[in-house]
Design a protein around this motif. Structure first.
Motif, PDB file in Angstrom:
ATOM      1  N   ILE A   1      87.577  66.740 -63.075  1.00 45.35           N
ATOM      2  CA  ILE A   1      87.123  67.547 -61.677  1.00 45.35           C
ATOM      3  C   ILE A   1      85.777  67.656 -61.626  1.00 45.35           C
ATOM      4  O   ILE A   1      85.293  68.533 -62.542  1.00 45.35           O
ATOM      5  N   PHE A   2      84.977  67.216 -60.628  1.00 49.79           N
ATOM      6  CA  PHE A   2      83.510  67.315 -60.526  1.00 49.79           C
ATOM      7  C   PHE A   2      83.116  67.923 -59.368  1.00 49.79           C
ATOM      8  O   PHE A   2      83.849  67.785 -58.413  1.00 49.79           O
ATOM      9  N   ALA A   3      82.171  68.843 -59.224  1.00 51.02           N
ATOM     10  CA  ALA A   3      81.651  69.625 -58.170  1.00 51.02           C
ATOM     11  C   ALA A   3      80.340  69.240 -58.022  1.00 51.02           C
ATOM     12  O   ALA A   3      79.585  69.463 -59.036  1.00 51.02           O
ATOM     13  N   ARG A   4      79.590  69.655 -56.817  1.00 57.27           N
ATOM     14  CA  ARG A   4      78.406  69.806 -56.721  1.00 57.27           C
ATOM     15  C   ARG A   4      77.663  71.041 -57.144  1.00 57.27           C
ATOM     16  O   ARG A   4      76.414  71.138 -57.352  1.00 57.27           O
TER      17      ARG A   4
ATOM     18  N   ILE B   1      83.563  76.772 -58.288  1.00 62.28           N
ATOM     19  CA  ILE B   1      84.298  76.324 -57.341  1.00 62.28           C
ATOM     20  C   ILE B   1      85.543  77.483 -57.055  1.00 62.28           C
ATOM     21  O   ILE B   1      85.757  78.348 -58.082  1.00 62.28           O
ATOM     22  N   SER B   2      86.063  77.834 -55.716  1.00 67.55           N
ATOM     23  CA  SER B   2      87.060  78.715 -55.714  1.00 67.55           C
ATOM     24  C   SER B   2      88.354  78.209 -56.354  1.00 67.55           C
ATOM     25  O   SER B   2      88.651  77.011 -56.818  1.00 67.55           O
ATOM     26  N   ASP B   3      89.138  79.338 -56.724  1.00 66.71           N
ATOM     27  CA  ASP B   3      90.282  79.281 -57.292  1.00 66.71           C
ATOM     28  C   ASP B   3      91.439  78.371 -56.237  1.00 66.71           C
ATOM     29  O   ASP B   3      91.980  77.503 -56.774  1.00 66.71           O
ATOM     30  N   ASP B   4      91.113  78.625 -55.189  1.00 70.48           N
ATOM     31  CA  ASP B   4      92.055  77.825 -54.260  1.00 70.48           C
ATOM     32  C   ASP B   4      91.643  76.305 -54.113  1.00 70.48           C
ATOM     33  O   ASP B   4      92.621  75.659 -54.140  1.00 70.48           O
ATOM     34  N   MET B   5      90.274  75.915 -54.270  1.00 69.84           N
ATOM     35  CA  MET B   5      90.019  74.706 -54.238  1.00 69.84           C
ATOM     36  C   MET B   5      90.214  74.017 -55.519  1.00 69.84           C
ATOM     37  O   MET B   5      90.730  72.829 -55.514  1.00 69.84           O
ATOM     38  N   TYR B   6      90.326  74.653 -56.598  1.00 71.86           N
ATOM     39  CA  TYR B   6      90.476  74.379 -58.007  1.00 71.86           C
ATOM     40  C   TYR B   6      92.116  73.681 -57.969  1.00 71.86           C
ATOM     41  O   TYR B   6      92.494  72.693 -58.583  1.00 71.86           O
ATOM     42  N   ARG B   7      92.950  74.637 -57.484  1.00 67.10           N
ATOM     43  CA  ARG B   7      94.340  74.454 -57.372  1.00 67.10           C
ATOM     44  C   ARG B   7      94.769  73.061 -56.506  1.00 67.10           C
ATOM     45  O   ARG B   7      95.495  72.468 -56.666  1.00 67.10           O
ATOM     46  N   SER B   8      93.723  73.010 -55.589  1.00 68.95           N
ATOM     47  CA  SER B   8      94.211  72.121 -54.477  1.00 68.95           C
ATOM     48  C   SER B   8      93.954  70.696 -55.245  1.00 68.95           C
ATOM     49  O   SER B   8      94.447  69.572 -54.965  1.00 68.95           O
TER      50      SER B   8
END
Length: 199
Positions: free
Chosen positions: A148-151, A155-162
């Motif tokens: 999982i990559f992000a800019r 990242i938020s926990d909610d985004m990570y879970r999604s």
């Protein structure tokens, strides 16, 4: 001769890890056998810095912290792929590895042939990218590796879970993913990889 044997052993180890070896635990996901599908990628938008938020730990990235990738599109259509990370500690010297990637136009640039070093190439799949090109998921056909990559480094926990939910829908065993510490205060926290983990 010793150097040749060391390189040969490294090639065998790397190839077995990327292909999926018998030491991998069985994937309990009921969708484990469903083939992965790539998504179209707008290469100019995809370039730049990406932080590695989570992965399935394996020998080459195990114990790494503050890891990121930087992609630069070349005039010949290939991609200069730079990997940066520190081993075990945020005070450690930053390591840098350089690769060369070749996107597949037939897959709308969603599959890349990655030259780790001559003559070893592997296929990397872009499985998801959000409309704003802020998050992306990469994988390999056997589902034994994934990222999982992000800019941004957080990242938020909610985004990570999604994003994990997307991986679950693709047939990954999401229990194998560990978050990569991007800040010293994340070391040892639940769900984050810790130096010495043997996953």
């Amino acid at each position: 001769m010793r150097r040749f044997l060391s390189c040969f052993a490294a090639v065998l180890l790397l190839t077995s890890a990327l292909a999926g070896c018998s030491n991998d635990p069985p994937n309990p996901n009921p969708r484990a056998s469903v083939p992965l599908s790539t998504v179209p990628v707008d290469l100019p938008r995809y370039m730049g810095r990406w932080y590695i938020i989570a992965n399935i730990p394996y020998f080459a990235e195990r114990d790494m912290v503050e890891s990121r990738a930087e992609w630069k599109l070349r005039d010949d259509g290939k991609i200069d792929d730079s990997y940066y990370a520190r081993k075990k500690s945020f005070d450690a010297e930053e390591k840098h590895y350089q690769f060369l990637d070749t996107p597949d136009p037939a897959k709308q640039n969603g599959a890349w042939s990655v030259q780790l070093f001559w003559p070893i190439r592997v296929t990397q799949l872009t499985l998801y990218v959000d409309p704003d090109y802020r998050y992306t998921i990469l994988g390999y056909p056997g589902k034994n590796l994934g990222w999982i990559f992000a800019r941004e480094p957080d990242i938020s926990d909610d985004m990570y879970r999604s994003l994990l939910a997307r991986l679950d829908a693709m047939g990954y065993d999401t229990s194998r993913f560990r978050r990569v510490p991007q800040r010293p205060d994340q070391l040892g926290k639940a769900g984050f990889a810790s130096p010495g983990d043997k996953d």
